[in-house]
Write an enzyme that holds these catalytic residues in place. Structure first.
Site, mmCIF file in Angstrom:
data_model
loop_
_atom_site.group_PDB
_atom_site.id
_atom_site.type_symbol
_atom_site.label_atom_id
_atom_site.label_comp_id
_atom_site.label_asym_id
_atom_site.label_seq_id
_atom_site.Cartn_x
_atom_site.Cartn_y
_atom_site.Cartn_z
ATOM 1 N N ASP A 74 -16.391 15.773 62.237
ATOM 2 C CA ASP A 74 -15.250 15.097 61.602
ATOM 3 C C ASP A 74 -13.993 15.921 61.814
ATOM 4 O O ASP A 74 -14.054 17.124 62.093
ATOM 5 C CB ASP A 74 -15.504 14.849 60.105
ATOM 6 C CG ASP A 74 -15.619 16.131 59.287
ATOM 7 O OD1 ASP A 74 -16.214 17.117 59.786
ATOM 8 O OD2 ASP A 74 -15.124 16.166 58.145
ATOM 9 N N GLU B 132 -17.224 18.033 56.781
ATOM 10 C CA GLU B 132 -16.739 19.386 56.485
ATOM 11 C C GLU B 132 -15.336 19.346 55.924
ATOM 12 O O GLU B 132 -15.007 20.059 54.986
ATOM 13 C CB GLU B 132 -16.780 20.262 57.741
ATOM 14 C CG GLU B 132 -16.657 21.763 57.455
ATOM 15 C CD GLU B 132 -15.243 22.272 57.258
ATOM 16 O OE1 GLU B 132 -15.082 23.337 56.655
ATOM 17 O OE2 GLU B 132 -14.276 21.596 57.687
#
Ligand code: BES
Ligand code: MN
Ligand code: MN
Length: 466
Positions: free
Chosen positions: A88, A158
């Protein structure tokens, strides 16, 4: 590792092309508009791992975005490296400040990256760095030179706090059994000054709301007579640091581990130019806690920062109004042994206690994370140090970083595993900012260095080093 290195040299263009494709997918975990793209990225990562030769490739669903797991177990008597990374990325805004669109990667040289850098959101943090591990693995597999067992755990949350990864590792302790965790999601000092990150700061993140009158008011009719929530919020924020830039929240420093003079001297030996630092940011002075150097302020000391503040009228022209509400998002970076829960609670009670009559305040905690330090006498650190020395021709400097990867503390707590933070980015790569980029030198250097890590880790392990 000869054949592996030859494979890497022969496939440089292919690796870069693949990374470009990966960077085109806007895998922004914070924004639900991009859900499809985040999920697609997980599938792409799984496909890359499969074609590189990994077994048991699985896109593991969670309550949020999936975790991509894969493994290659070649011999149960060999050590196992667990690779962690994230697919991400941060939101791209402010989009108008990008010189090329964030999800249309372009390669161009910069002053620091004369061989070219790839400009795209996620180029360095962390798609580019995570991808180095898949390509290094592919090279070792293709050359039949994989020296260790390997497991991959690549997450998609994250940048929003890794909450589901926390649950995943608690539920998959056996499957994740390994000897070391290897992460490339940090940086080096410079392309000719390699370093290994030996610590990360923790994080406590809160949102505050200050409410005054029950509606926005005419600032002429009511001005001077009621508390203005924006004025009050600014005063309250200003009160939270003294003139020495010490944080005034009672008990805030209680658990901060003092740092030894040796460690401070060691830190001071790492090359750092305050002039170059100021020049790169176009500022005429550095500002921070009295008694500490810029390096120390940015790594081994805790912080208090407003990340966003809003309220009232911010449209075109002038509107005369006293707003009913004001808001701010505040981050506090933490160092060992501060606990995010405790700091958030201390913040909350202090913030409530300094609220003057005439306003109500509300504190909402967001995700947090614990700080982490990693040892430099471990087999993992030694392997990383030898690997970087091999490819950079210089022994890397150990250095604590100011950033946070909250899951690292949990890896130790839940899995009992140490993490090696062997990242290849530069502070100037503009991660989280407009025009994020990643040097091609760094991308290829990472791919070349990782196989040596495996080789040296296996050797250190065979010598009985832990
Ligand atoms: N990769 C960064 C952290 C980082 C960057 C550490 C450079 C050391 C050097 C990571 O993706 C990140 O941005 N972490 C967040 C924390 C998270 C809870 C949103 C951070 O540090 O703000
Ligand atoms: Mn990252
Ligand atoms: Mn990040």
């Amino acid at each position: 590792m000869k054949n592996t290195q030859k494979f890497i040299t022969d496939n440089k263009d292919k690796f870069l092309k693949e990374l470009v494709e990966l960077l085109k997918i806007p895998s922004i975990s914070a924004d639900p508009t991009y859900k499809k793209e985040v999920l697609l990225t997980a599938d792409e990562i799984a496909a890359f791992l499969k074609s590189a030769g990994a077994d048991n490739v699985e896109v593991c669903s969670t309550k949020g975005y999936p975790i991509v797991y894969a493994e290659k177990i070649i011999d149960v008597d060999l050590p196992t490296v667990l690779v962690y990374g994230h697919y991400d990325v941060q939101p791209a805004d402010p989009i108008e400040l990008w010189t090329s669109p964030p999800f249309e990667p372009v390669i161009k040289p910069t002053e620091i990256h004369p061989d070219g850098a790839i400009f795209a959101r996620g180029a360095c943090d962390d798609k580019g760095q995570m991808f180095m591990h898949i390509k290094a693995f592919e090279a070792m597999m293709a050359s039949n030179e994989l020296p260790c067992n390997v497991k991959f755990m690549i997450e998609g949350e994250e940048e929003v706090g890794s909450e589901n990864l926390g649950h995943f590792i608690k539920a998959n302790k056996e499957r994740l059994a390994a000897d070391i965790i290897l992460v490339s999601d940090t940086g080096i000092i410079a392309n000719d000054v390699p370093s290994i990150t030996t610590g990360l700061r923790g994080l406590s993140y809160v949102e505050v709301e200050v409410t005054g009158p029950n509606r926005d008011l005419h600032s002429g009719l009511y001005g001077g007579c009621v508390a203005n929530p924006i004025n009050i919020l600014c005063q309250m924020i200003a009160e939270m640091q003294d003139e020495d830039k010490r944080i005034t929240i009672p008990g805030f420093y209680e658990d901060v581990q003092p740092i030894s003079n040796e460690e401070r001297e060691e830190m001071a030996r790492a090359p750092f130019s305050e002039e170059a630092y100021k020049k790169a940011l176009n500022i005429d002075a550095v500002v921070g806690e009295k008694g500490y150097t810029t390096r120390e302020r940015g790594s081994i000391r805790p912080t208090f920062d407003v990340n966003g503040i809003w309220g009232g009228y911010i449209g075109e022209g002038a509107k005369t109004v006293i707003p009913s509400k004001a808001f701010a998002k505040i981050s506090m970076r933490l160092v060992p042994d501060q606990s995010p829960e405790k700091i958030t609670a201390l913040f909350q009670s202090y913030f409530e206690s300094i609220a003057p009559a005439g306003v109500k305040v509300k504190v909402t905690p967001h995700h947090g994370g614990e700080p982490a330090v990693t040892p430099i006498d471990s087999a993992g650190y030694q392997a990383a140090s030898r690997a970087m020395e091999q490819t950079f021709g210089k022994r890397p400097v150990p250095l604590r970083s100011g950033g946070s990867i909250p899951i690292v503390a949990l890896f130790e707590k839940v899995l009992g595993l140490k993490t090696v933070l062997m990242g290849f980015g530069l502070d100037s790569d503009a991660i989280h900012s407009p025009n994020e980029h990643y040097g091609l030198f760094n991308f290829y250097k990472g791919i070349e260095t990782i196989p040596y890590f495996y080789q040296f880790f296996q050797e250190e392990h065979a010598k009985g080093n832990q």
